[in-house]
Design a protein around this motif. Structure first.
Motif, PDB file in Angstrom:
ATOM      1  N   MET A 197      38.566  47.247  42.882  1.00  0.00           N
ATOM      2  CA  MET A 197      40.159  46.722  42.472  1.00  0.00           C
ATOM      3  C   MET A 197      39.857  46.550  40.784  1.00  0.00           C
ATOM      4  N   ALA A 200      37.139  44.818  37.804  1.00  0.00           N
ATOM      5  CA  ALA A 200      35.727  44.411  38.523  1.00  0.00           C
ATOM      6  C   ALA A 200      34.493  45.168  37.475  1.00  0.00           C
ATOM      7  N   THR A 213      35.174  46.779  50.112  1.00  0.00           N
ATOM      8  CA  THR A 213      36.275  46.246  49.119  1.00  0.00           C
ATOM      9  C   THR A 213      35.346  45.348  47.892  1.00  0.00           C
ATOM     10  N   LYS A 215      36.774  42.777  45.039  1.00  0.00           N
ATOM     11  CA  LYS A 215      37.966  42.299  44.687  1.00  0.00           C
ATOM     12  C   LYS A 215      38.398  42.067  42.948  1.00  0.00           C
ATOM     13  N   MET A 216      39.272  41.775  42.749  1.00  0.00           N
ATOM     14  CA  MET A 216      39.659  41.942  40.799  1.00  0.00           C
ATOM     15  C   MET A 216      38.848  41.225  40.316  1.00  0.00           C
ATOM     16  N   ALA A 218      35.562  41.141  39.880  1.00  0.00           N
ATOM     17  CA  ALA A 218      34.141  40.834  40.550  1.00  0.00           C
ATOM     18  C   ALA A 218      33.173  41.062  39.550  1.00  0.00           C
ATOM     19  N   LYS A 231      34.253  42.713  52.185  1.00  0.00           N
ATOM     20  CA  LYS A 231      35.071  42.374  50.992  1.00  0.00           C
ATOM     21  C   LYS A 231      34.396  41.510  50.169  1.00  0.00           C
ATOM     22  N   GLY A 233      34.132  39.334  46.259  1.00  0.00           N
ATOM     23  CA  GLY A 233      34.692  38.719  44.870  1.00  0.00           C
ATOM     24  C   GLY A 233      33.552  37.966  44.238  1.00  0.00           C
ATOM     25  N   ASN A 246      32.702  38.760  54.680  1.00  0.00           N
ATOM     26  CA  ASN A 246      33.763  38.423  53.561  1.00  0.00           C
ATOM     27  C   ASN A 246      33.328  37.432  52.796  1.00  0.00           C
ATOM     28  N   GLY A 248      35.426  36.483  49.645  1.00  0.00           N
ATOM     29  CA  GLY A 248      36.364  37.042  49.110  1.00  0.00           C
ATOM     30  C   GLY A 248      36.753  36.513  47.994  1.00  0.00           C
ATOM     31  N   HIS A 249      36.353  35.324  47.560  1.00  0.00           N
ATOM     32  CA  HIS A 249      36.724  34.792  46.245  1.00  0.00           C
ATOM     33  C   HIS A 249      35.355  34.456  45.285  1.00  0.00           C
TER      34      HIS A 249
END
Length: 391
Positions: A197, A200, A213, A215-216, A218, A231, A233, A246, A248-249
């Motif tokens: 995304m 990154a 994936t 994430k934005m 990362a 996923k 991040g 995941n 994810g954050h």
């Protein structure tokens, strides 16, 4: 020829990851060890593993067979030697069999075998859990060369910033708008239908496997593999995530290995360096104690199906077993047995009926069934791990 991958003497040193899979199905680099062997040999493989795993990963023996120690990754030279083996020939690594040729139902006595000379200079072996991340950069380079030889990458999007473009390979269907790819220190591989995304930042060596994936925003440092359908991040440095997990954050994950079907809650962080800078010790299942790694940087080892809540803090050199659920403030202990429920305030047993309910829901979200075989494997892991759950 029939090729059979066997777990070998290192299996227990690779727990908790080998609680739920043969050694051959550990991911290091871009591919699993099995996928590497099958691609280089040109044949499918079967497995000799623990009895409770054998129903899911079977062994098929034919008239002529070559057994290969699955803790070793293939190289061109090693594959050439293995393909050339004939009856009663073996390749050894020091005092340990690396590969050997047998006929059906043959009783193996290595004293009667002819040993094929092998220099070992190209050995890449996964003998300890920490080898998975510490040797991952080399494994990414080997897999990158293997997967991209004679092939052309998909074009790098115009708005993507890329350094050393010839060291970047993008598979069909991948999406990577407005990100940064720096392949000056090692290759970057973007798998089929994977997505990076916007915003990154990635440094090689790096592998983003199929359907995974980023994430934005990362921040990904070298020596990192993000397995299929995962996923991620936040900030990640020199980590291997097997797949279907995941993070994810935001939060830092460093010098770590994460199994399948795991979830790290928002702002989960792990320490990968002790305040006094001494070498890190990790829990050793076979010895029943903490053992030296010889590494100054070593973070988190987390087995399949384990989860942690938001703001979880893992201390340097933490080992989490299979299907543990960790939450709450403070640092939990740095060895958390399989099927543990709790945190720094204490743990209790995570009952299988509850754990299986979660596993069914989590896997169904990815269109995969939690099978009777999976249930039987986890039931066995629950029984095996009782000796470490002293609460």
């Amino acid at each position: 020829m029939n090729y059979i991958l066997f777990d070998g003497a290192m299996r227990d040193q690779l727990l908790p990851f080998t609680f739920t899979r043969p050694v051959a199905d550990i991911r290091i680099g871009i591919l699993t060890i099995r996928e590497k062997w099958e691609k280089m040999l040109g044949f499918t493989t079967t497995t000799v593993t623990e009895d409770y795993l054998a129903e899911k990963w079977t062994m098929i023996e034919l008239e002529s067979n070559v057994f290969i120690n699955a803790s070793f990754c293939p190289s061109a030279k090693l594959v050439e030697l293995i393909k050339g083996l004939s009856e009663n020939q073996a390749i050894f690594y020091k005092e340990e069999p690396l590969a050997f040729f047998t006929t059906e139902n043959q009783e193996v006595d290595f004293e009667t075998f002819d040993v094929v000379e092998y220099s070992n200079e190209d050995v890449l072996r996964v003998a300890h859990t920490w080898d998975i991340f510490s040797k991952n950069a080399e494994a990414i380079q080997r897999d990158f060369d293997l997967l991209t030889e004679g092939r052309a990458s998909q074009p790098i999007p115009e708005m993507t910033v890329a350094f050393n473009k010839e060291n970047i390979f993008i598979e069909e269907g991948a999406k990577l708008p407005f990100c940064s790819l720096n392949a000056q220190d090692g290759p970057i591989y973007i798998g089929k239908d994977a997505e990076i995304m916007e915003g990154a930042m990635v440094r090689g060596p790096f592998a983003l496997c199929d359907h995974a994936t980023l994430k934005m925003g990362a921040k990904i440092y070298g020596g990192t593999t993000i397995g299929p359908h995962t996923k991620v991040g936040g900030e990640v440095n020199n980590c291997v995530i097997f797949g279907y997990s995941n993070k994810g954050h935001d939060g830092f994950l460093g010098n770590a290995v994460i199994g399948e079907w795991c979830n790290l809650g928002a702002d989960t962080n792990n320490s990968n360096l002790k305040n006094n800078y001494v070498d890190v010790k990790l829990w050793d299942y076979s010895a029943g104690r903490f053992a030296k790694t010889g590494l100054q940087f070593c973070g988190l080892m987390m087995g399949d199906h384990s989860k942690c809540g938001i703001n979880t803090m893992f201390n340097t050199g933490t080992v989490v077993g299979v299907s543990a659920n960790i939450f709450g403030s403070g640092f939990p202990r740095n060895f958390i047995p399989s099927f543990s429920w709790g945190g720094s305030a204490g743990f209790e047993t995570y009952k299988t009926v509850k754990a299986f309910e979660v596993a069914k829901v989590v896997m169904a979200r990815r269109g995969i069934e939690f099978s009777k075989e999976d249930e039987a494997i986890l039931e066995t892991v629950f029984e095996i791990s009782k000796e470490w759950r002293r609460f």
